[in-house]
Design a protein around this motif. Structure first.
Motif, PDB file in Angstrom:
ATOM      1  N   ASP A 158     -25.967  71.349 -45.489  1.00  0.00           N
ATOM      2  CA  ASP A 158     -25.284  70.462 -46.418  1.00  0.00           C
ATOM      3  C   ASP A 158     -24.736  69.302 -45.597  1.00  0.00           C
ATOM      4  O   ASP A 158     -23.761  69.454 -44.865  1.00  0.00           O
ATOM      5  N   GLU A 160     -23.153  66.579 -46.373  1.00  0.00           N
ATOM      6  CA  GLU A 160     -21.820  66.096 -46.721  1.00  0.00           C
ATOM      7  C   GLU A 160     -20.735  67.114 -46.410  1.00  0.00           C
ATOM      8  O   GLU A 160     -19.591  66.738 -46.158  1.00  0.00           O
ATOM      9  N   HIS A 161     -21.091  68.380 -46.438  1.00  0.00           N
ATOM     10  CA  HIS A 161     -20.109  69.443 -46.185  1.00  0.00           C
ATOM     11  C   HIS A 161     -20.704  70.426 -45.173  1.00  0.00           C
ATOM     12  O   HIS A 161     -21.179  71.511 -45.550  1.00  0.00           O
ATOM     13  N   SER A 165     -22.708  74.737 -45.081  1.00  0.00           N
ATOM     14  CA  SER A 165     -24.128  75.002 -44.837  1.00  0.00           C
ATOM     15  C   SER A 165     -24.382  76.491 -44.648  1.00  0.00           C
ATOM     16  O   SER A 165     -23.560  77.208 -44.072  1.00  0.00           O
TER      17      SER A 165
END
Length: 428
Positions: A158, A160-161, A165
């Motif tokens: 992920d 953005e985050h 993940s």
């Protein structure tokens, strides 16, 4: 293992059954490996030499673990294959109990391999026959705080985050004072704490200069899109815990991008206080830019062992060493935006590095056509009856069916580990 030096080390044809315990306590054979005898007192070795190879054993590449998984990965690898656990190993401090961490699985991150660790009992008795016995006891899957399974798939991130993940590449493991597991991840790179049931408890704070700004699944895309952070597939590779349990030491496999990446030799060693999460960074130089670091193990508060090696196997292998590190006089390089490709800036001191153990030395009889590429795990075990330290070295077979997972047992005189001066590590 071919080309054993002078015929001093032999394989017995009789098979050693490596047994495992299911949750119901029953014993079941998961395969057979050759009984290997090191003859413990080969004529080229002195009795009680400073470092003595006293024995070894292995698991075959086709054996199954205790995950209970029945599916097959898209590359054809059975999902319950026992392998890759030589990537990291740690003694729990209890009897013959070790935890061995499997990395992201087969095919270099192209498959959704469920990350896991193995509980293995390893009994070492220099007077026994065989000297080393290994038994798989349990397989535990790694999950995040929500209970979701972490996987080795490179695309499971992920951007953005990052902490959300699911992709995970565990490369180092150590046992805490609370009997939890600290694990370093090469993808993030991250340092995480898990309970013994495999659930992640927290992710520790890592300085931002270690992470890439633009994560990606494609290797070339990751390289092209980032000017700082870890080099692709060269992140946190080794993990040590101080003997008092207060600090972690996380070693990069290769220099950061801003430290000249694949063209440099200066790797960062992150010191991380477990309670306060205060950090500092030290520089550990590789002998050559084509080598990698693969593990680090604490001897005491200032000395460590580390694996430094090339990427070759068999008779092509030229550099497979365990080196001795001393951080006592090393400078904190946290404030340096980048490190030179070679040498160090004026008045900045790298970690002192010296020779300890050359695994390709003919003295040990390990070198030859089948010497493994990936020597990756280091662990001290319970002291031997004669007072020597037990050092286990393990190999990562990348879950290849044709490759064994080796466990080598060395006996080390304590005075060798307390050396205050030692020779340069040197290439062969």
């Amino acid at each position: 293992m071919s080309k054993i030096a002078s015929g001093l080390v032999t394989f017995a044809n009789a098979a050693l059954v490596v047994a495992c315990s299911h949750s119901n306590g029953a014993q079941a054979a998961v395969g057979q490996t050759p009984t290997v005898s090191s003859d413990r007192a080969a004529s080229t070795q002195k009795e009680h030499a400073d470092i003595e190879l006293i024995g070894w054993t292995s698991f075959s590449g086709t054996e199954k673990d205790l995950s209970g998984l029945k599916d097959t990965l898209v590359d054809g690898t059975p999902h319950d294959r026992l392998g890759g656990f030589g990537s990291a190993i740690a003694w729990t401090g209890k009897d013959d109990e070790y935890v061995a961490m499997v990395d992201r699985g087969s095919s270099d991150g192209d498959v959704a391999y469920a990350c896991r660790f193995q509980r293995i009992d390893i009994h070492v008795d220099p007077s026994g026959s065989p000297t080393v016995r290994a038994k798989l006891v349990a397989t535990t899957m790694l999950r995040n705080e929500k209970g979701e399974t972490l996987v080795g798939l490179a695309t499971a991130f992920d951007a953005e985050h990052p902490l959300a993940s699911l992709r995970f590449d565990p490369e180092g493991v150590r046992v805490s004072r609370k009997d939890t597991l600290f694990v370093c991840d090469e993808y993030g790179p991250l340092v995480c704490e898990f309970d013994r049931q495999g659930r992640r408890l927290r992710t520790l704070s890592v300085p931002p200069e270690f992470a890439v700004a633009h994560p990606a699944a494609d290797k070339e895309e990751k390289i092209a899109g980032n000017l700082r952070g870890r080099v692709t597939n060269k992140g946190f590779e080794g993990l040590a815990i101080s003997p008092d349990g207060s600090k972690l030491y996380v070693l990069l496999q290769a220099p950061l991008i801003q430290d000249h990446g694949r063209k440099g030799v200066n790797c960062r060693l992150l010191e991380l206080d477990i309670d306060t999460q205060k950090t500092r960074e030290l520089c550990v130089p590789l002998d050559d830019k084509d080598l990698d670091f693969n593990e680090i193990l604490a001897i005491d508060a200032r000395r460590f062992l580390a694996i430094e090696r090339d990427g070759e196997r068999g008779s092509e292998a030229r550099f497979k060493k365990i080196v001795l590190l001393d951080i006592a006089a090393a400078s904190d390089v946290s404030a340096l935006d980048g490190l030179p490709a070679k040498d160090m800036p004026q008045n900045v001191h790298a970690v002192t590095k010296g020779a300890f153990l050359d695994l390709l030395d003919e003295h040990f009889g390990l070198a030859g056509d089948t010497f493994p590429e990936k020597v990756e795990g280091l662990a001290f075990g319970p002291d031997l009856a004669d007072g020597r330290r037990l050092l286990l070295v393990t190999t990562d077979n990348d879950l290849r069916a044709e490759a064994q997972s080796w466990i080598w047992a060395f006996a080390v005189e304590p005075r060798t580990l307390s050396a205050t001066r030692f020779p340069a590590s040197g290439a062969r």
